[in-house]
Design an enzyme around this catalytic site. Structure first.
Site, PDB file in Angstrom:
ATOM      1  N   THR A  18       0.893  -1.246   0.064  1.00  0.00           N
ATOM      2  CA  THR A  18      -0.020   0.124  -0.035  1.00  0.00           C
ATOM      3  C   THR A  18       0.737   1.198  -0.112  1.00  0.00           C
ATOM      4  OG1 THR A  18      -1.902  -1.296   1.163  1.00  0.00           O
ATOM      5  CG2 THR A  18      -1.793   1.208   1.171  1.00  0.00           C
TER       6      THR A  18
ATOM      7  N   CYS B 254       1.177   6.058   1.077  1.00  0.00           N
ATOM      8  CA  CYS B 254       2.327   7.189   1.272  1.00  0.00           C
ATOM      9  C   CYS B 254       3.011   7.797   0.209  1.00  0.00           C
ATOM     10  CB  CYS B 254       3.193   6.766   2.162  1.00  0.00           C
ATOM     11  SG  CYS B 254       2.765   5.346   3.375  1.00  0.00           S
TER      12      CYS B 254
ATOM     13  N   LYS C   1       0.951   9.521  -2.854  1.00  0.00           N
ATOM     14  CA  LYS C   1       0.091  10.480  -2.003  1.00  0.00           C
ATOM     15  C   LYS C   1       0.963  11.774  -1.916  1.00  0.00           C
ATOM     16  CE  LYS C   1       0.500  11.242   1.753  1.00  0.00           C
ATOM     17  NZ  LYS C   1      -0.114  10.440   2.992  1.00  0.00           N
TER      18      LYS C   1
ATOM     19  N   ARG D  61     -19.429  11.803   9.687  1.00  0.00           N
ATOM     20  CA  ARG D  61     -20.596  11.461  10.575  1.00  0.00           C
ATOM     21  C   ARG D  61     -20.668  12.127  11.831  1.00  0.00           C
ATOM     22  NH1 ARG D  61     -18.727   5.386  12.471  1.00  0.00           N
ATOM     23  NH2 ARG D  61     -16.632   5.965  13.229  1.00  0.00           N
TER      24      ARG D  61
ATOM     25  N   HIS E  67      18.220  30.791  13.661  1.00  0.00           N
ATOM     26  CA  HIS E  67      17.513  31.903  13.167  1.00  0.00           C
ATOM     27  C   HIS E  67      17.828  32.403  11.950  1.00  0.00           C
ATOM     28  CE1 HIS E  67      14.932  35.457  13.911  1.00  0.00           C
ATOM     29  NE2 HIS E  67      16.144  36.193  13.393  1.00  0.00           N
TER      30      HIS E  67
HETATM   31  P1  NDP Z   1      -8.931   7.340   9.909  1.00  0.00           P
HETATM   32  O1  NDP Z   1      -9.067   6.059  10.928  1.00  0.00           O
HETATM   33  O2  NDP Z   1      -8.006   8.367  10.096  1.00  0.00           O
HETATM   34  O3  NDP Z   1     -10.237   8.330   9.683  1.00  0.00           O
HETATM   35  C1  NDP Z   1     -11.530   7.645   9.465  1.00  0.00           C
HETATM   36  C2  NDP Z   1     -12.865   8.486   9.151  1.00  0.00           C
HETATM   37  O4  NDP Z   1     -13.779   8.163   8.805  1.00  0.00           O
HETATM   38  C3  NDP Z   1     -12.945   9.506  10.741  1.00  0.00           C
HETATM   39  O5  NDP Z   1     -13.333  10.648  10.237  1.00  0.00           O
HETATM   40  C4  NDP Z   1     -14.311   8.615  11.176  1.00  0.00           C
HETATM   41  O6  NDP Z   1     -15.202   9.556  11.780  1.00  0.00           O
HETATM   42  C5  NDP Z   1     -14.861   7.922   9.768  1.00  0.00           C
HETATM   43  N1  NDP Z   1     -15.435   6.724   9.864  1.00  0.00           N
HETATM   44  C6  NDP Z   1     -15.081   5.682  10.485  1.00  0.00           C
HETATM   45  N2  NDP Z   1     -16.074   4.781  10.308  1.00  0.00           N
HETATM   46  C7  NDP Z   1     -16.906   5.254   9.613  1.00  0.00           C
HETATM   47  C8  NDP Z   1     -18.172   4.599   9.246  1.00  0.00           C
HETATM   48  N3  NDP Z   1     -18.716   3.610   9.356  1.00  0.00           N
HETATM   49  N4  NDP Z   1     -19.180   5.408   8.317  1.00  0.00           N
HETATM   50  C9  NDP Z   1     -18.547   6.736   8.311  1.00  0.00           C
HETATM   51  N5  NDP Z   1     -17.724   7.229   8.570  1.00  0.00           N
HETATM   52  C10 NDP Z   1     -16.858   6.471   9.338  1.00  0.00           C
HETATM   53  O7  NDP Z   1      -8.932   6.461   8.639  1.00  0.00           O
HETATM   54  P2  NDP Z   1      -8.370   6.826   7.145  1.00  0.00           P
HETATM   55  O8  NDP Z   1      -9.074   6.085   6.018  1.00  0.00           O
HETATM   56  O9  NDP Z   1      -8.210   8.035   6.781  1.00  0.00           O
HETATM   57  O10 NDP Z   1      -6.859   6.241   7.344  1.00  0.00           O
HETATM   58  C11 NDP Z   1      -6.796   4.893   7.640  1.00  0.00           C
HETATM   59  C12 NDP Z   1      -5.290   4.680   8.286  1.00  0.00           C
HETATM   60  O11 NDP Z   1      -4.406   5.107   7.435  1.00  0.00           O
HETATM   61  C13 NDP Z   1      -5.076   5.755   9.328  1.00  0.00           C
HETATM   62  O12 NDP Z   1      -5.574   5.391  10.441  1.00  0.00           O
HETATM   63  C14 NDP Z   1      -3.522   6.010   9.269  1.00  0.00           C
HETATM   64  O13 NDP Z   1      -3.094   4.928  10.469  1.00  0.00           O
HETATM   65  C15 NDP Z   1      -3.127   5.530   7.789  1.00  0.00           C
HETATM   66  N6  NDP Z   1      -2.621   6.704   7.260  1.00  0.00           N
HETATM   67  C16 NDP Z   1      -1.585   7.281   7.477  1.00  0.00           C
HETATM   68  C17 NDP Z   1      -1.372   8.464   6.880  1.00  0.00           C
HETATM   69  C18 NDP Z   1      -0.113   9.350   7.470  1.00  0.00           C
HETATM   70  O14 NDP Z   1       0.622   8.887   8.144  1.00  0.00           O
HETATM   71  N7  NDP Z   1      -0.206  10.577   7.113  1.00  0.00           N
HETATM   72  C19 NDP Z   1      -1.707   8.825   5.524  1.00  0.00           C
HETATM   73  C20 NDP Z   1      -3.004   8.086   5.208  1.00  0.00           C
HETATM   74  C21 NDP Z   1      -3.457   6.877   5.884  1.00  0.00           C
HETATM   75  P3  NDP Z   1     -15.107   9.708  13.144  1.00  0.00           P
HETATM   76  O15 NDP Z   1     -13.785  10.417  13.586  1.00  0.00           O
HETATM   77  O16 NDP Z   1     -16.127  10.687  13.447  1.00  0.00           O
HETATM   78  O17 NDP Z   1     -15.437   8.310  13.931  1.00  0.00           O
END
Ligand code: NDP
Length: 448
Positions: A42, A48, A51, A199, A437
């Site tokens: 991935t 990463c 992106k 959500r 600085h």
């Molecule tokens: P995240 O866990 O970061 O965010 C998930 C989002 O989706 C949250 O806003 C959550 O809402 C919402 N959500 C979760 N479940 C549902 C559902 N069933 N229905 C509707 N909304 C939902 O996940 P990502 O997919 O963005 O990323 C996955 C993982 O990939 C990350 O946790 C990270 O570890 C990794 N990643 C790391 C990066 C980096 O290091 N820069 C970049 C990209 C990915 P709420 O918070 O309101 O519950």
């Protein structure tokens, strides 16, 4: 170890699997790895790396805008999505070749097909061939979760976003986590009209509130709309091919692309783990002990499939520790404290250690130092975005428990300061360090 075809069979050639294969082979093990998609996993193929290239590409929008203030006269400026997409794809090809070469150079055999567990010491390839191995390592990663909504088939995930045939005029992104906010920044800067639909009304759960409270209005000021407390119910396709998103109570939202970024689930479905009595957690993850061993003594697992910390450098460390432990007679575990992380939003944020809220839970009372500053880089810019750094300090020991930063280059700066936090340095030791600085990073040693 000669009774088996291999000493180690790895399922999944991503960050964790490739590292484990290479290190196990360097310890003298006979290693094979199976990958059903592309070598690199991935991070390299659809995460990463591509992106980050899109993030770099999108930065030009702001830099070109500011260039005239610095005396540059630019001719007609235009942006070509297809050119960027194809450049990114070619770099991914290059990296895949590099990862493949790493396997070849270490005499790791690779099978380009799906593999599943068929017993404690057996894997079965998609072609039907069965292979025996003294140890099996599961490193298959995770997969985007697609919520069960009507019209989900009209949505894309981060798997598909790198291959869009054109830059969408209107993008709706579901979720407000890492992927959602990084791609909201990319598409916004490249010129798309972006709406983030979530959500709840929380963004980037887990990060310090002061950072997320700073990020949200900046993203809004850049033109990204946020529709909070609006779970998507249905995505409808119109006759002209455009999409209509029905989310919560508000008006429907029009879109050309709907991207779902609602977390990633361990990819254990259909992996045959029951044939070796490998226990699974409720989210499909594989629980492991501190040495990455599953409930089956010959099967180990590393990386996102274990759902500990879904970050590439963590998977790499786990893979390396596994190989050293099992094949190098060097039992090693992975430390999960002080893992630095960053969100490549625009502006980016980065953090290491405890948030203020976490530190208060653990230590009761904490000292907090903050710096709210206007980065020099933004002085000439129409962008009035201020940076914000925060140190969380244990008042008993003076140790810096956490560093939280939002502002240009925050991830680059944070990596260096993470060394100091990991080493347990005190606030006084930060203060003894002479400022460099002019820089943004100097704020870290000037907070009083
Ligand atoms: P995240 O866990 O970061 O965010 C998930 C989002 O989706 C949250 O806003 C959550 O809402 C919402 N959500 C979760 N479940 C549902 C559902 N069933 N229905 C509707 N909304 C939902 O996940 P990502 O997919 O963005 O990323 C996955 C993982 O990939 C990350 O946790 C990270 O570890 C990794 N990643 C790391 C990066 C980096 O290091 N820069 C970049 C990209 C990915 P709420 O918070 O309101 O519950």
């Amino acid at each position: 170890m000669t009774d088996f075809d291999y000493d180690l069979f790895v399922i999944g050639a991503g960050s964790g699997g490739v590292r484990a294969s290479r290190i196990a082979a360097s310890h003298g093990a006979r290693v094979a790895v199976a990958e059903e998609f592309r070598i690199g996993g991935t991070c390299v193929i659809r995460g990463c790396v591509p992106k980050k290239l899109l993030v770099y590409a999108s930065h030009f929008a702001h830099e070109l805008h500011d260039a005239s203030k610095y005396g540059w006269t630019l001719g007609d400026v235009s942006f070509d999505w297809n050119k960027l997409r194809d450049f990114v794809a070619s770099d991914v090809d290059r990296l895949e070749r590099a990862y493949t070469a790493t396997l070849d150079n270490n005499k790791v055999e690779h099978f380009h097909e799906r593999a599943a567990v068929a017993g404690p010491n057996t894997v079965r390839l998609a072609s039907g061939r069965e292979i025996s191995a003294k140890f099996i390592l599961i490193a298959v990663g995770a997969w985007p979760v697609m919520p069960e909504i009507d019209g989900a088939e009209h949505c894309i995930t981060s798997n598909e976003v790198f291959h869009l045939p054109a830059l969408p005029k209107r993008v709706v992104i579901q979720g407000a986590g890492y992927i959602a906010l990084e791609f909201a920044g990319i598409f916004n800067a490249l010129g798309s009209d972006v709406t983030v639909v979530n959500r709840s009304d929380k963004i980037l759960r887990g990060y310090d509130h002061d950072l997320t409270d700073r990020l949200l209005p900046i993203m809004q000021a850049r033109g990204i709309r946020f529709a909070f407390n609006r779970p998507i119910r249905r995505v409808e396709k119109s006759a002209d091919g455009s999409l209509i998103v029905h989310a919560g109570e508000g008006d429907p939202i029009g879109a050309d692309v709907v991207m779902v970024a609602t977390g990633r689930r361990p990819k254990t479905d259909g992996l045959g783990l029951d044939t070796a009595s490998v226990a699974l957690g409720s989210g499909g993850e594989i629980p492991v002990d501190e040495y990455n061993r599953t409930s089956c003594s010959s099967i180990y697992a590393v990386g996102d499939v274990t759902d500990r910390v879904q970050l590439t450098p963590v998977a790499i460390r786990e893979g390396h520790a596994f190989a050293d432990t099992v094949f190098g007679s060097m039992p090693r575990t992975t430390a999960y404290d002080h893992i630095p992380s960053a969100v490549f939003s625009q502006p980016p944020l980065a953090a290491v250690g405890l948030t203020e809220a976490q530190a208060r839970e653990v230590h009761g009372h904490v000292k907090v130092y903050t710096s709210d500053f206007r980065p020099m880089k933004n002085m000439f810019s129409e962008v009035m975005e201020r940076g914000y750094y925060k140190l969380v300090v244990d008042p008993q020991t003076d140790k810096v428990l956490g560093v939280h930063m939002i502002g240009p280059d925050a991830p680059e700066i944070l990596q260096a300061v993470a060394i100091a936090v990991k080493a347990g340095l005190t606030k006084a030791q930060f203060d003894e360090t002479v400022a460099l600085h002019p820089s943004m990073a100097e704020e870290l040693v000037l907070m009083r």
